[in-house]
Design an enzyme around this catalytic site. Structure first.
Site, PDB file in Angstrom:
ATOM      1  N   HIS A  73      17.147   3.173  43.492  1.00  0.00           N
ATOM      2  CA  HIS A  73      17.003   4.685  43.792  1.00  0.00           C
ATOM      3  C   HIS A  73      15.440   5.261  43.817  1.00  0.00           C
ATOM      4  O   HIS A  73      14.896   4.892  42.906  1.00  0.00           O
ATOM      5  CB  HIS A  73      17.990   5.425  42.826  1.00  0.00           C
ATOM      6  CG  HIS A  73      18.060   6.893  43.320  1.00  0.00           C
ATOM      7  ND1 HIS A  73      17.329   8.061  43.123  1.00  0.00           N
ATOM      8  CD2 HIS A  73      19.222   7.582  43.956  1.00  0.00           C
ATOM      9  CE1 HIS A  73      17.749   8.919  43.672  1.00  0.00           C
ATOM     10  NE2 HIS A  73      18.838   8.803  44.102  1.00  0.00           N
ATOM     11  N   GLY A  91      24.310  13.214  46.129  1.00  0.00           N
ATOM     12  CA  GLY A  91      23.900  13.514  44.766  1.00  0.00           C
ATOM     13  C   GLY A  91      24.403  14.908  44.441  1.00  0.00           C
ATOM     14  O   GLY A  91      25.621  15.108  43.847  1.00  0.00           O
ATOM     15  N   GLU A 105      14.226   7.945  42.769  1.00  0.00           N
ATOM     16  CA  GLU A 105      14.003   8.493  41.256  1.00  0.00           C
ATOM     17  C   GLU A 105      13.738   7.177  40.296  1.00  0.00           C
ATOM     18  O   GLU A 105      12.765   7.492  39.601  1.00  0.00           O
ATOM     19  CB  GLU A 105      15.156   9.385  40.819  1.00  0.00           C
ATOM     20  CG  GLU A 105      15.133  10.512  41.567  1.00  0.00           C
ATOM     21  CD  GLU A 105      16.687  11.241  41.668  1.00  0.00           C
ATOM     22  OE1 GLU A 105      17.567  10.893  40.777  1.00  0.00           O
ATOM     23  OE2 GLU A 105      16.727  12.102  42.384  1.00  0.00           O
ATOM     24  N   SER A 112      20.396  15.182  50.561  1.00  0.00           N
ATOM     25  CA  SER A 112      20.985  16.767  50.619  1.00  0.00           C
ATOM     26  C   SER A 112      22.099  16.424  51.736  1.00  0.00           C
ATOM     27  O   SER A 112      22.145  17.523  52.477  1.00  0.00           O
ATOM     28  CB  SER A 112      19.731  17.665  51.542  1.00  0.00           C
ATOM     29  OG  SER A 112      19.018  17.657  50.433  1.00  0.00           O
ATOM     30  N   GLY A 141      17.735  16.134  47.032  1.00  0.00           N
ATOM     31  CA  GLY A 141      17.552  17.166  46.465  1.00  0.00           C
ATOM     32  C   GLY A 141      16.668  18.377  46.478  1.00  0.00           C
ATOM     33  O   GLY A 141      16.536  19.233  46.110  1.00  0.00           O
ATOM     34  N   GLU A 188      17.821   6.735  52.102  1.00  0.00           N
ATOM     35  CA  GLU A 188      17.535   7.877  51.355  1.00  0.00           C
ATOM     36  C   GLU A 188      15.997   8.443  51.673  1.00  0.00           C
ATOM     37  O   GLU A 188      15.426   7.732  50.711  1.00  0.00           O
ATOM     38  CB  GLU A 188      17.970   8.127  50.089  1.00  0.00           C
ATOM     39  CG  GLU A 188      19.517   7.453  49.573  1.00  0.00           C
ATOM     40  CD  GLU A 188      19.789   8.092  48.375  1.00  0.00           C
ATOM     41  OE1 GLU A 188      20.708   8.764  48.495  1.00  0.00           O
ATOM     42  OE2 GLU A 188      19.443   8.018  47.606  1.00  0.00           O
ATOM     43  N   ASN A 218      26.603  10.160  43.267  1.00  0.00           N
ATOM     44  CA  ASN A 218      25.722   9.605  42.370  1.00  0.00           C
ATOM     45  C   ASN A 218      25.484  10.961  41.302  1.00  0.00           C
ATOM     46  O   ASN A 218      24.927  11.969  41.755  1.00  0.00           O
ATOM     47  CB  ASN A 218      24.346   9.373  42.867  1.00  0.00           C
ATOM     48  CG  ASN A 218      23.153   8.859  41.955  1.00  0.00           C
ATOM     49  OD1 ASN A 218      23.450   8.960  40.922  1.00  0.00           O
ATOM     50  ND2 ASN A 218      21.866   9.055  42.506  1.00  0.00           N
ATOM     51  N   LYS A 241      23.813  10.993  38.400  1.00  0.00           N
ATOM     52  CA  LYS A 241      22.378  11.336  37.977  1.00  0.00           C
ATOM     53  C   LYS A 241      22.687  11.353  36.567  1.00  0.00           C
ATOM     54  O   LYS A 241      23.684  11.023  35.911  1.00  0.00           O
ATOM     55  CB  LYS A 241      21.620  12.205  38.563  1.00  0.00           C
ATOM     56  CG  LYS A 241      21.582  12.244  40.285  1.00  0.00           C
ATOM     57  CD  LYS A 241      20.359  12.843  40.708  1.00  0.00           C
ATOM     58  CE  LYS A 241      20.581  12.738  42.366  1.00  0.00           C
ATOM     59  NZ  LYS A 241      19.440  13.308  42.931  1.00  0.00           N
TER      60      LYS A 241
HETATM   61  C1  PEP Z   1      20.587  11.080  45.735  1.00  0.00           C
HETATM   62  O1  PEP Z   1      20.218  11.316  44.673  1.00  0.00           O
HETATM   63  O2  PEP Z   1      20.802  10.043  46.032  1.00  0.00           O
HETATM   64  C2  PEP Z   1      20.925  11.958  46.539  1.00  0.00           C
HETATM   65  C3  PEP Z   1      21.126  11.720  47.820  1.00  0.00           C
HETATM   66  O3  PEP Z   1      20.764  13.158  46.311  1.00  0.00           O
HETATM   67  P1  PEP Z   1      21.138  14.848  46.923  1.00  0.00           P
HETATM   68  O4  PEP Z   1      22.398  14.519  47.539  1.00  0.00           O
HETATM   69  O5  PEP Z   1      21.201  15.854  45.699  1.00  0.00           O
HETATM   70  O6  PEP Z   1      20.128  14.904  47.930  1.00  0.00           O
END
Ligand code: PEP
Length: 255
Positions: free
Chosen positions: A95, A234, A97, A213, A173, A167, A9, A11
């Site tokens: 998602h 991400g 976000e 993460s 993040g 998630e 992703n 973003k």
């Molecule tokens: C995401 O935004 O779907 C995500 C998992 O981000 P990150 O890997 O940076 O935590």
């Protein structure tokens, strides 16, 4: 037997030139990696450009959202048909976000999911609890609600082709990852919900990614859990070597 799926992703990162370079790096590191499905999800503006770089290699293209209408006065939105013409096969929906910053609800996630399925796009449906919800013991209830409402009026056949991404919001993040045991426990409960909503086959066939993460050094211990079928990545998907290392971790045999 579920084929693991690792999706990047991107973003709201990557200018056109940067996106093209990243896509080239990923293709260079990963084309030919069999046994795991690989997807990259750039922003709308660079989908075409990334598609051209991917060509007919094994890495697939996905988008980060869509609107449920076919067309109309929906300024700033993008339809499933538009994504198909850009070469998308997958689309990320719901998602955290989008839920936190753009007013997405279980209802709108469901509308988007049904639109994606009608267009034969493959949805990656994101669910997950906030830190507060985890600390108050509400994780299972929240995820159950998100899955149940998200999949309303979706048939068993359609559901079986969907991907769910668990998630935890507190892990996205932040550098804080769910432990493999925490993640496996939620993945198991998602399968239980799918069994109640549909049947054993759907519960068995839906691929459930973990996201939050995931990095090259923690991917393998997560992905080797029996109910974790790869990851939604991400930050670490923005660098070809780390994304490639995570994809390779998804190839490890179950323990
Ligand atoms: C995401 O935004 O779907 C995500 C998992 O981000 P990150 O890997 O940076 O935590």
């Amino acid at each position: 037997m579920r084929v693991p799926i690792v999706a990047g992703n991107w973003k709201m990162h990557m200018s056109s030139g940067e996106a093209e370079q990243l896509a080239r790096g990923i293709v260079g590191s990963l084309d030919g990696a069999a046994g795991v499905e690989i997807v990259v999800c750039p922003s709308f503006t660079v989908l075409d450009r990334v598609r051209n770089v991917l060509g007919d290699c094994l890495v697939k293209l996905g988008a980060q959202n869509l609107h449920w209408a076919d067309e109309g006065a929906f300024t700033g939105e993008v339809s499933a048909g538009m994504l198909l013409t850009c070469g998308c096969e997958y689309v990320i929906l719901g998602h955290s976000e989008r839920r936190a910053w753009f007013g997405e609800t279980d209802t709108t996630v469901n509308q988007r999911l049904r639109a994606a399925l009608s267009a034969a796009l493959k949805p990656i449906v994101c669910v997950g609890e906030t830190l507060e919800e985890r600390q108050s013991g509400a994780t299972e209830r929240v995820v159950r609600r998100q899955v149940t409402a998200g999949f309303a009026n979706v048939s068993a056949t359609e559901a079986a082709g969907c991907v769910v991404a668990y998630e935890p919001v507190w892990a996205i993040g932040t550098g804080m990852t769910a432990t493999p045991l925490q993640a496996e426990s939620v993945h198991t409960s998602i399968r239980r919900v799918l069994r109640e909503l549909y049947n054993d086959n759907v519960a068995r066939d839906v691929r459930i990614q973990y996201g939050g993460s995931v990095k090259p050094d923690n991917a393998a211990e997560l992905f080797t859990r029996p109910n974790i079928d790869g990851g939604l990545i991400g930050g670490a998907s923005l660098e070809p070597d780390s994304f490639a290392a995570i994809v390779k971790a998804a190839l490890q045999p179950e323990i």
